[in-house]
Design a protein around this motif. Structure first.
Motif, PDB file in Angstrom:
ATOM      1  N   GLN A   1      -1.980 -44.100  14.200  1.00  0.00           N
ATOM      2  CA  GLN A   1      -0.927 -43.952  12.984  1.00  0.00           C
ATOM      3  C   GLN A   1      -1.670 -44.450  11.848  1.00  0.00           C
ATOM      4  O   GLN A   1      -1.166 -44.053  10.707  1.00  0.00           O
TER       5      GLN A   1
ATOM      6  N   THR B   1       3.599 -45.308  21.407  1.00  0.00           N
ATOM      7  CA  THR B   1       2.440 -45.835  21.348  1.00  0.00           C
ATOM      8  C   THR B   1       1.711 -46.539  22.491  1.00  0.00           C
ATOM      9  O   THR B   1       0.634 -46.284  22.613  1.00  0.00           O
TER      10      THR B   1
ATOM     11  N   ASP C   1      -0.758 -40.206  17.007  1.00  0.00           N
ATOM     12  CA  ASP C   1       0.354 -41.405  16.831  1.00  0.00           C
ATOM     13  C   ASP C   1       1.008 -41.279  15.444  1.00  0.00           C
ATOM     14  O   ASP C   1       0.489 -41.759  14.570  1.00  0.00           O
ATOM     15  N   GLU C   2       2.097 -40.541  15.426  1.00  0.00           N
ATOM     16  CA  GLU C   2       2.797 -40.455  14.270  1.00  0.00           C
ATOM     17  C   GLU C   2       1.813 -40.141  13.034  1.00  0.00           C
ATOM     18  O   GLU C   2       1.933 -40.861  11.937  1.00  0.00           O
TER      19      GLU C   2
HETATM   20 MG   LIG Z   1       4.286 -46.641  17.682  1.00  0.00          MG
END
Ligand SMILES: [Mg+2]
Ligand SMILES: Nc1ncnc2c1ncn2[C@@H]1O[C@H](COP(=O)(O)OP(=O)(O)O)[C@@H](O)[C@H]1O
Length: 351
Positions: free
Chosen positions: A88, A49, A164-165
């Motif tokens: 995320q 991240t 991000d994810e």
């Molecule tokens: Mg992360």
């Protein structure tokens, strides 16, 4: 005449980022090819991240440089970079409708209302959100929220999409479907993508190129085929798929479960067919052991075998996939003595 567009859309050169005395990103270099789907793959806390936010411009590196489309980004704020980011947690505006969420970035950029409307309809349409424009994020399913977050990023036509994810908040079945959608969208737009995940299967199935990260460092970079089949370190091997480490004749080998064929000691090759990946006679080497247990995965049995010898410093059982042969459920009961044929192995440094 303009110069030819650079081959790489993002170049990270020896990037270092510290939080106080803790080094979160350590001398990280990576080049992201234009139009590629490039993934940062690594365990929680390895700095993924942080690195994504450095590309987006939310953090400046302590040293090293970020080059986007050939231009050094030092001092350039996030909104002036050609990046769009999907966070995320999505970071949707809860008090705004789908339409207003999509409009937000266009408003900031002072796009006129007519063009704005057109862009919103086009984006909503391409993501299957066209009937949901009046809803609030709280009235959307997880998958719809995810698509809205994606829409908010791509409506600004960034050169580089950062994610991000993005699938981590979805349940298993939906994750698989959205994963396929994501890939289609990325291919259709041809947009350079930097994707962050800790999930090996996601990384392998989505990416053109994978950067395996370990404690802020680049462990190994390559195509999915390269990092899965030819990992250079035991960390990279372990993080890109199921891995057995087997010592044999003084060397340490990575052996993926599907690189193994199991046999009962008495078995001969003739007439034993269906779980045979390679004729045992052609195996690189052969070991013996005892079945410790077996796990059923629906499409395959995974058999855990405790080797009699030659295990490089570990007592952990070796695992072997025996593929689609359901008879394996009976053949490889705990306690059964087996011969272990290693069909493929990669020499690897000891952990
Ligand atoms: Mg992360
Ligand atoms: N703002 C911060 N202050 C201090 N430490 C941080 C901060 N953000 C992240 N970290 C630490 O830096 C490391 C990398 O974090 P992060 O980039 O979020 O990793 P990942 O996304 O791979 O899980 C972690 O150990 C995390 O605890």
């Amino acid at each position: 005449m303009q110069d030819e567009a650079p081959l790489f859309d993002v170049e990270l050169n020896s990037v270092i980022k510290n939080y106080g005395s803790f080094r979160a990103v350590d001398n990280f270099s990576l080049s992201v090819k234009r139009g590629s789907f490039t993934t940062l793959l690594g365990p929680s806390g390895c700095g993924k991240t942080t690195l994504l936010r450095i590309i987006a411009g939310f953090y400046e590196p302590d040293s090293g440089s970020v080059i986007i489309a050939g231009k050094d980004q030092r001092g350039i704020p996030p909104e002036k970079r050609s990046t769009g980011i999907v966070f995320q947690d999505y970071a949707l505006f809860p008090h705004m409708t789908v339409e207003e969420n999509l409009a937000y970035g266009l408003r900031i950029r002072k796009i006129d209302p007519r063009t704005r409307k057109e862009e919103i309809l086009k984006t909503a349409d391409s993501l299957g959100l066209e009937d949901l424009l009046g809803r609030y994020p709280g009235e959307l399913s997880g998958g719809q929220q995810q698509r809205l977050a994606l829409g908010r990023a791509i409506i600004l036509k960034p050169r580089i999409l950062l994610m991000d994810e993005p699938l981590s908040n979805l349940d298993a079945k939906l994750r698989l479907r959205v994963r396929e959608e994501l890939k289609d969208i990325q291919r259709n737009l041809g947009i350079t993508t930097v994707y962050v995940t800790h999930d090996q299967e996601e990384a392998l199935s989505l990416s053109d190129y994978i950067a395996v990260m370990n404690k802020g460092c680049l462990e190994q970079a390559g195509t999915p085929q390269e990092v899965y089949n030819f990992p250079r370190t035991s960390f990279a091997a372990d993080f890109t798929g199921p891995a057995n480490f087997i010592g044999h004749e003084g060397k340490n080998y990575l052996v993926r479960p599907e690189w193994i064929t199991l046999r009962e000691p008495a078995a001969t090759f003739a007439g034993q067919g269906r779980d045979t990946l390679t004729e045992p006679g052609k195996a690189l080497f052969e070991l013996t052991g005892t079945v410790a247990g077996a796990d059923y995965f629906g499409r395959a049995m995974r058999v855990r075998v405790r080797l009699d010898s030659a295990v490089g410093g570990t007592a952990a059982p070796v695992t072997a996939d025996i593929g689609y042969d359901l008879s394996g459920q009976d053949r490889f009961k705990a306690g059964t003595a087996v011969r272990v044929f290693v069909n493929t192995a990669r020499e690897i440094e000891s952990a």
